[in-house]
Write a protein that holds these residues in place. Structure first.
Motif, mmCIF file in Angstrom:
data_model
loop_
_atom_site.group_PDB
_atom_site.id
_atom_site.type_symbol
_atom_site.label_atom_id
_atom_site.label_comp_id
_atom_site.label_asym_id
_atom_site.label_seq_id
_atom_site.Cartn_x
_atom_site.Cartn_y
_atom_site.Cartn_z
ATOM 1 N N TYR A 105 1.727 2.493 2.830
ATOM 2 C CA TYR A 105 1.419 3.095 4.133
ATOM 3 C C TYR A 105 1.644 2.108 5.281
ATOM 4 O O TYR A 105 1.119 2.296 6.380
ATOM 5 N N SER B 295 -10.597 4.528 -7.685
ATOM 6 C CA SER B 295 -10.197 5.909 -7.927
ATOM 7 C C SER B 295 -10.376 6.760 -6.667
ATOM 8 O O SER B 295 -11.449 6.771 -6.087
ATOM 9 N N PRO B 296 -9.330 7.471 -6.227
ATOM 10 C CA PRO B 296 -9.466 8.268 -5.001
ATOM 11 C C PRO B 296 -10.403 9.455 -5.197
ATOM 12 O O PRO B 296 -10.460 10.039 -6.283
ATOM 13 N N GLY C 265 -0.121 6.158 6.976
ATOM 14 C CA GLY C 265 -0.771 7.185 6.145
ATOM 15 C C GLY C 265 -0.730 8.528 6.850
ATOM 16 O O GLY C 265 -0.522 8.590 8.061
ATOM 17 N N GLN C 266 -0.932 9.614 6.093
ATOM 18 C CA GLN C 266 -0.846 10.939 6.725
ATOM 19 C C GLN C 266 -2.123 11.300 7.458
ATOM 20 O O GLN C 266 -2.081 11.963 8.478
ATOM 21 N N SER D 260 0.823 -1.224 0.000
ATOM 22 C CA SER D 260 0.000 0.000 0.000
ATOM 23 C C SER D 260 0.846 1.259 0.000
ATOM 24 O O SER D 260 0.399 2.322 -0.418
ATOM 25 N N THR E 63 -10.251 12.311 8.851
ATOM 26 C CA THR E 63 -10.485 12.635 7.435
ATOM 27 C C THR E 63 -11.856 13.290 7.338
ATOM 28 O O THR E 63 -12.804 12.884 8.002
ATOM 29 N N ALA F 24 -4.676 5.097 3.169
ATOM 30 C CA ALA F 24 -3.860 5.976 4.025
ATOM 31 C C ALA F 24 -4.639 6.411 5.260
ATOM 32 O O ALA F 24 -4.057 6.632 6.319
ATOM 33 N N ARG G 256 -6.011 3.047 -3.742
ATOM 34 C CA ARG G 256 -4.913 2.819 -2.803
ATOM 35 C C ARG G 256 -4.813 3.970 -1.812
ATOM 36 O O ARG G 256 -4.558 3.771 -0.629
ATOM 37 N N HIS G 257 -5.052 5.198 -2.300
ATOM 38 C CA HIS G 257 -4.944 6.371 -1.427
ATOM 39 C C HIS G 257 -5.906 6.279 -0.254
ATOM 40 O O HIS G 257 -5.636 6.815 0.817
ATOM 41 N N ARG H 23 -8.503 11.201 1.407
ATOM 42 C CA ARG H 23 -9.083 10.627 0.200
ATOM 43 C C ARG H 23 -9.799 9.328 0.543
ATOM 44 O O ARG H 23 -9.369 8.586 1.432
#
Ligand code: NAD
Length: 478
Positions: free
Chosen positions: A143, A450-451, A476-477, A141, A253, A470, A466-467, A462
């Motif tokens: 992450y 798709s993110p 992940g951030q 990933s 998020t 995170a 894959r994003h 996102r």
């Protein structure tokens, strides 16, 4: 008047078994809540569908403890390839029960059955399949493979089951457990999803569903046992959540509002562009965060586009959401209808010209005719504020740079559309738009690979692809 008459083709609601009352789903079982109950209604008829428990702070505490225990003892330590089997099983059950889920979503939300059946539910299953595939491949990933722990997830009413899937599927794939709250006007498909978790033999406590309103959401967000907050909803509530978690070590998020520009250049394929404009703003009654609610049309083709658009809007069939012919369903709640009306009145008061499709509105339920405003200037409220309804604001531009400048003149930055036959123009304009998603010669297309997410006041983080991992892994951030 429509040029064609259609025989009604209603989907049968006999396929769903709605209970009189629902409890909370905690630790794998339906339990009664400590708080009071509230009613959920069918917005197309105002019929009460069911009574639903309102979770209070003690219920939230119970659910977070169940999620923590499941994380520590079962789900966290479970190998990814085993977690994947549960996610695949859930995805398959969603497919098997798709008709039931679609009818229930339409009854509780007001969206046309053809959208619930052909868009929402298939995309929900696709998300579970997609993230099931990641569960044993997290080392790729980018992450890491370490989950965060307990995720508190709060979602809105416009795509109740789809927003649940966007939140639950990646969280579980990464090894987290969840406490999720659906919106107060659309709790029923989340409760049916809880039954699906039981049917899939998901270990108790991995998914907990708490129904309730803003206070329940706040209690989840503020609970000290929650490691991660994932929120989709309005920008105002998103800001309150960002403030509430500031200074804690919770990860967050936020997927918030939008005011997307749908930009039509003079060389665009006209018929396709008109369909794209209609899909962009009237899909799901315009209750779409990424709706193309600002049409930016090049001045030289504005008259032609508007004429074709009005002709097309006059053929949209508004009415019984369970009817398979219906294009535009009911507004989700009386409160949302009041907001759409208030902003539309403000649009007229500010000098824009209003045109509504000549359709008959049913006498009970919450309805608003597909509407467009011309003569809109950038300062108007209808050009700046999210209406979240079937209302399009039309602005014009002369040059590509003016289109970009107007498109970016918004506090939001979730999505945008470009209509032109020149690939070079697509790449040039897309690169200058401050929007998380840019569609070219199409609109409102969603794919789990798709993110999706925003810039500016449309939020951060996102979902999808894959994003999207995170948000649920330590590396992940978000
Ligand atoms: P909302 O913010 O009023 O409510 C969203 C959820 O938050 C509901 O479950 C609600 O009960 C809960 N809530 C309310 N107050 C809360 C608080 N103080 N703390 C915690 N939770 C709280 O939004 P809504 O009216 O349900 O949904 C419409 C909004 O959602 C629109 O602005 C739309 O753009 C946005 N949206 C964004 C996306 C995206 O992906 N960016 C997707 C769908 C909808």
């Amino acid at each position: 008047m429509s040029i064609f008459e259609y025989a009604p083709a209603p989907e049968s609601r006999a396929v769903v078994d709605i209970k009189e009352s629902y409890g909370l789903f905690v630790n794998g079982e339906f339990t009664s809540g400590a708080g009071t109950a509230f009613k959920t209604v069918n917005p197309a008829t105002e019929e009460v569908l069911a009574e639903v428990a309102e979770a209070d702070a003690s219920d939230v505490d119970r659910a977070v403890k169940a999620a923590r225990k499941a994380y520590d003892k079962v789900w966290g330590p479970m190998p990814g390839r085993e977690r994947a089997k549960y996610l695949y099983r859930i995805a398959r059950i969603i497919q098997e029960r798709s008709r039931e889920l679609a009818v229930l979503e339409t009854l509780d939300n007001g969206k046309p059955i053809k959208e619930a059946r052909d868009v929402d539910v298939p995309t929900v299953a696709a998300h579970f399949f997609y993230y099931a595939g990641w569960a044993d491949k997290l080392e790729h990933s980018g992450y890491g493979t370490t989950p965060l722990g307990v995720a508190g997830q709060v979602i809105p009413w416009n795509f109740p089951l789809l927003m649940l899937a966007w939140k639950v599927a990646p969280a579980l794939a990464c090894g987290n457990t969840v406490v999720l709250k659906p919106a107060e006007t659309t709790p029923l498909t989340a409760l049916l999803f809880a039954e699906i978790c039981q049917q899939a033999d998901l270990p108790p406590g991995v998914v907990n569903i708490l129904t309730g309103a803003g206070e329940t959401g706040r209690a989840i967000v503020e609970h000290p046992g929650v490691d991660k907050v994932a929120f989709t909803g309005s920008t105002d509530v998103g800001k309150a959540i960002a403030r509430a978690v500031a200074g804690t070590d919770k990860k967050v998020t936020l997927e918030l509002g939008g005011k997307a520009a749908n930009i039509v250049f003079d060389d665009a394929p006209m018929d396709q562009a008109v369909e794209g404009i209609v899909n962009g703003i009237f899909f799901n009654q315009g209750h779409v965060c990424c709706a193309g609610s600002r049409l930016l049309v090049q001045e030289s083709v504005a008259d032609e586009v508007l004429e074709r658009l009005k002709r097309r809007m006059a053929t949209l069939r508004l009415g019984d959401p369970l009817d398979k012919n219906t294009d535009v369903g009911a507004i989700n709640s009386a409160a949302q209808l009041a907001r759409i009306r208030e902003l539309s009145v403000a649009g007229e008061a500010e000098g824009a010209e209003r045109w509504s499709a000549p359709c008959e509105l049913p006498t009970s339920g919450y309805w608003f005719a597909p509407t467009l405003f011309t003569g809109v200037s950038q300062a108007h409220r209808i050009a700046r504020e999210e209406i979240f309804g079937p209302v399009l604001s039309v602005l014009t531009f002369r040059t590509p740079s003016e289109a970009v400048e107007k498109a970016n003149n918004t506090p939001y930055g979730l999505s945008a559309g470009i209509w032109t036959e020149k690939g070079s123009r697509i790449l040039d304009v897309a690169g200058k738009l401050r929007a998380g998603v840019v569609w070219a010669n199409t609109f409102n297309k969603f794919d789990p690979t798709s993110p999706f997410g925003g810039y500016k006041e449309s939020g951060y983080g996102r979902e999808g692809g894959r994003h999207g991992l995170a948000a649920y892994l330590k590396g992940g951030q978000a």
